[in-house]
Design a protein around this motif. Structure first.
Motif, PDB file in Angstrom:
ATOM      1  N   VAL A 157       0.841  -1.191   0.000  1.00 48.62           N
ATOM      2  CA  VAL A 157       0.000   0.000   0.000  1.00 48.62           C
ATOM      3  C   VAL A 157       0.876   1.240   0.000  1.00 48.62           C
ATOM      4  O   VAL A 157       1.825   1.327   0.754  1.00 48.62           O
ATOM      5  CB  VAL A 157      -0.902   0.027   1.252  1.00 48.62           C
ATOM      6  CG1 VAL A 157      -1.758   1.278   1.247  1.00 48.62           C
ATOM      7  CG2 VAL A 157      -1.772  -1.207   1.271  1.00 48.62           C
ATOM      8  N   ARG A 158       0.569   2.195  -0.815  1.00 47.40           N
ATOM      9  CA  ARG A 158       1.395   3.378  -0.925  1.00 47.40           C
ATOM     10  C   ARG A 158       1.196   4.319   0.259  1.00 47.40           C
ATOM     11  O   ARG A 158       0.216   4.217   0.996  1.00 47.40           O
ATOM     12  CB  ARG A 158       1.084   4.127  -2.236  1.00 47.40           C
ATOM     13  CG  ARG A 158       1.476   3.314  -3.466  1.00 47.40           C
ATOM     14  CD  ARG A 158       1.211   4.114  -4.732  1.00 47.40           C
ATOM     15  NE  ARG A 158       1.441   3.282  -5.900  1.00 47.40           N
ATOM     16  CZ  ARG A 158       2.606   3.132  -6.477  1.00 47.40           C
ATOM     17  NH1 ARG A 158       3.677   3.736  -5.986  1.00 47.40           N
ATOM     18  NH2 ARG A 158       2.737   2.356  -7.548  1.00 47.40           N
ATOM     19  N   LYS A 173       0.288   7.405   0.633  1.00 48.12           N
ATOM     20  CA  LYS A 173      -0.930   8.198   0.731  1.00 48.12           C
ATOM     21  C   LYS A 173      -2.085   7.389   1.270  1.00 48.12           C
ATOM     22  O   LYS A 173      -2.828   7.845   2.136  1.00 48.12           O
ATOM     23  CB  LYS A 173      -1.292   8.766  -0.653  1.00 48.12           C
ATOM     24  CG  LYS A 173      -2.617   9.536  -0.685  1.00 48.12           C
ATOM     25  CD  LYS A 173      -2.588  10.723   0.241  1.00 48.12           C
ATOM     26  CE  LYS A 173      -3.928  11.461   0.226  1.00 48.12           C
ATOM     27  NZ  LYS A 173      -3.979  12.517   1.230  1.00 48.12           N
ATOM     28  N   ALA A 174      -2.258   6.188   0.769  1.00 46.66           N
ATOM     29  CA  ALA A 174      -3.362   5.346   1.240  1.00 46.66           C
ATOM     30  C   ALA A 174      -3.194   5.021   2.714  1.00 46.66           C
ATOM     31  O   ALA A 174      -4.152   4.997   3.471  1.00 46.66           O
ATOM     32  CB  ALA A 174      -3.423   4.061   0.430  1.00 46.66           C
ATOM     33  N   LYS A 175      -1.953   4.778   3.156  1.00 48.85           N
ATOM     34  CA  LYS A 175      -1.706   4.490   4.566  1.00 48.85           C
ATOM     35  C   LYS A 175      -2.069   5.693   5.425  1.00 48.85           C
ATOM     36  O   LYS A 175      -2.648   5.554   6.505  1.00 48.85           O
ATOM     37  CB  LYS A 175      -0.232   4.135   4.783  1.00 48.85           C
ATOM     38  CG  LYS A 175       0.214   2.843   4.137  1.00 48.85           C
ATOM     39  CD  LYS A 175       1.702   2.655   4.376  1.00 48.85           C
ATOM     40  CE  LYS A 175       2.219   1.455   3.603  1.00 48.85           C
ATOM     41  NZ  LYS A 175       3.673   1.300   3.736  1.00 48.85           N
ATOM     42  N   THR A 229      -8.320  -1.046  -1.386  1.00 51.08           N
ATOM     43  CA  THR A 229      -7.054  -0.348  -1.183  1.00 51.08           C
ATOM     44  C   THR A 229      -6.471   0.118  -2.509  1.00 51.08           C
ATOM     45  O   THR A 229      -5.987   1.252  -2.630  1.00 51.08           O
ATOM     46  CB  THR A 229      -6.050  -1.265  -0.458  1.00 51.08           C
ATOM     47  OG1 THR A 229      -6.620  -1.680   0.793  1.00 51.08           O
ATOM     48  CG2 THR A 229      -4.749  -0.545  -0.172  1.00 51.08           C
ATOM     49  N   ASP A 230      -6.518  -0.742  -3.512  1.00 54.22           N
ATOM     50  CA  ASP A 230      -6.037  -0.366  -4.841  1.00 54.22           C
ATOM     51  C   ASP A 230      -6.864   0.784  -5.415  1.00 54.22           C
ATOM     52  O   ASP A 230      -6.334   1.713  -6.036  1.00 54.22           O
ATOM     53  CB  ASP A 230      -6.097  -1.564  -5.786  1.00 54.22           C
ATOM     54  CG  ASP A 230      -5.085  -2.644  -5.434  1.00 54.22           C
ATOM     55  OD1 ASP A 230      -4.136  -2.345  -4.679  1.00 54.22           O
ATOM     56  OD2 ASP A 230      -5.256  -3.793  -5.903  1.00 54.22           O
ATOM     57  N   ARG A 284      -6.031   4.289  -3.981  1.00 51.40           N
ATOM     58  CA  ARG A 284      -4.815   4.909  -4.522  1.00 51.40           C
ATOM     59  C   ARG A 284      -5.115   5.763  -5.751  1.00 51.40           C
ATOM     60  O   ARG A 284      -4.388   6.717  -6.054  1.00 51.40           O
ATOM     61  CB  ARG A 284      -3.799   3.846  -4.925  1.00 51.40           C
ATOM     62  CG  ARG A 284      -3.222   3.031  -3.807  1.00 51.40           C
ATOM     63  CD  ARG A 284      -2.055   2.245  -4.380  1.00 51.40           C
ATOM     64  NE  ARG A 284      -1.789   1.035  -3.594  1.00 51.40           N
ATOM     65  CZ  ARG A 284      -1.618  -0.155  -4.107  1.00 51.40           C
ATOM     66  NH1 ARG A 284      -1.713  -0.326  -5.405  1.00 51.40           N
ATOM     67  NH2 ARG A 284      -1.372  -1.182  -3.326  1.00 51.40           N
ATOM     68  N   THR A 285      -6.157   5.388  -6.487  1.00 52.30           N
ATOM     69  CA  THR A 285      -6.451   6.073  -7.753  1.00 52.30           C
ATOM     70  C   THR A 285      -7.305   7.325  -7.581  1.00 52.30           C
ATOM     71  O   THR A 285      -7.482   8.077  -8.538  1.00 52.30           O
ATOM     72  CB  THR A 285      -7.193   5.116  -8.711  1.00 52.30           C
ATOM     73  OG1 THR A 285      -8.528   4.880  -8.234  1.00 52.30           O
ATOM     74  CG2 THR A 285      -6.461   3.791  -8.832  1.00 52.30           C
TER      75      THR A 285
END
Length: 246
Positions: free
Chosen positions: A58-59, A61-63, A234-235, A238-239
């Protein structure tokens, strides 16, 4: 501010508390609340920087989106855990053919499953992104099937399920129903990450520690589905662009 932190109140404490605080006993309610609050606080892990259950990679930003609400979420959890525990005790059914902890799992799973269908329908209607609308419709289809399987199991085990959203998810639903576009998309998907993170823990706990073989098997079948849903959410997060409300 959207009350995403309320989501965990309906998902995380009940099964944990049912396994560690004697339900339907003669404990004084105040003492029971203190026990439940203390136990709920033990679940906190504010230093964790990764998403559990299949969400590696997980990137940043998402975290951060998840960590930003963590403190408020766990404060709310500690305050409300005792009330949830006692509410669960009142719902225990003496004629059921499974242990109280298995009943609690089934009741919680049914409530969350109902919320997932209703929230998914809302996303399919109000989502600004085609991907969010598709994800919402996917949640409707998946959780409708899971709910039907759980209902059949509950009928077999003589457990009467409540086909209604819990107050926390009702609050979320009401707030999302007044949103649209990019703001809706981001808040809905953040909520989905929260729901599936805690829901996966619920299902995994029952799959490992449940007493009734049939209920354990149902939970075990749900684990990989929940992992997939969490990874998908989660994916998708990110978008999505950040909004001014965050």
């Amino acid at each position: 501010m959207l009350h995403v932190r309320l989501l965990t109140l309906a998902i995380a404490p009940p099964l944990f508390i049912a396994r560690h605080v004697r339900c339907c006993g003669n404990d004084d309610p105040l003492q029971m609340t203190r026990k439940a609050t203390m136990l709920a606080s033990l679940q906190r892990n504010p230093r964790s920087s990764t998403m559990a259950h299949g969400s590696s990679g997980v990137r940043f930003k998402a975290k951060n989106d998840i960590r930003n609400t963590a403190l408020r979420r766990w404060i709310s959890l500690a305050v409300c855990a005792g009330a949830l525990a006692m509410s669960g005790c009142r719902l225990m059914q003496m004629d059921a053919q499974v242990a109280p902890s298995d009943q609690q799992f089934m009741l919680t799973a049914a409530s969350v499953g109902t919320a997932e269908v209703d929230l998914g329908k809302l996303a399919a209607e109000r989502g600004g992104s085609a991907d969010v609308r598709a994800f919402g419709q996917h949640m409707v289809e998946q959780h409708t099937r899971i709910n039907a399987e759980l209902t059949a199991l509950a009928d077999e085990k003589k457990v009467r399920l409540l086909k209604a959203m819990d107050p926390a998810n009702r609050t979320l639903y009401d707030e999302l129903s007044h949103m649209s576009g990019a703001a809706f998309d981001r808040q809905y998907v953040i909520a989905q990450v929260h729901i599936h993170t805690m829901g996966n823990a619920l299902y995994q706990s029952e799959a490992q520690n449940g007493e009734d073989p049939g209920v354990k098997a149902f939970a075990a079948r749900g684990v990989p589905i929940g992992v997939n849903h969490l990874q998908h959410a989660t994916d998708l997060l990110r978008t999505l662009p950040s909004t001014s409300a965050e």
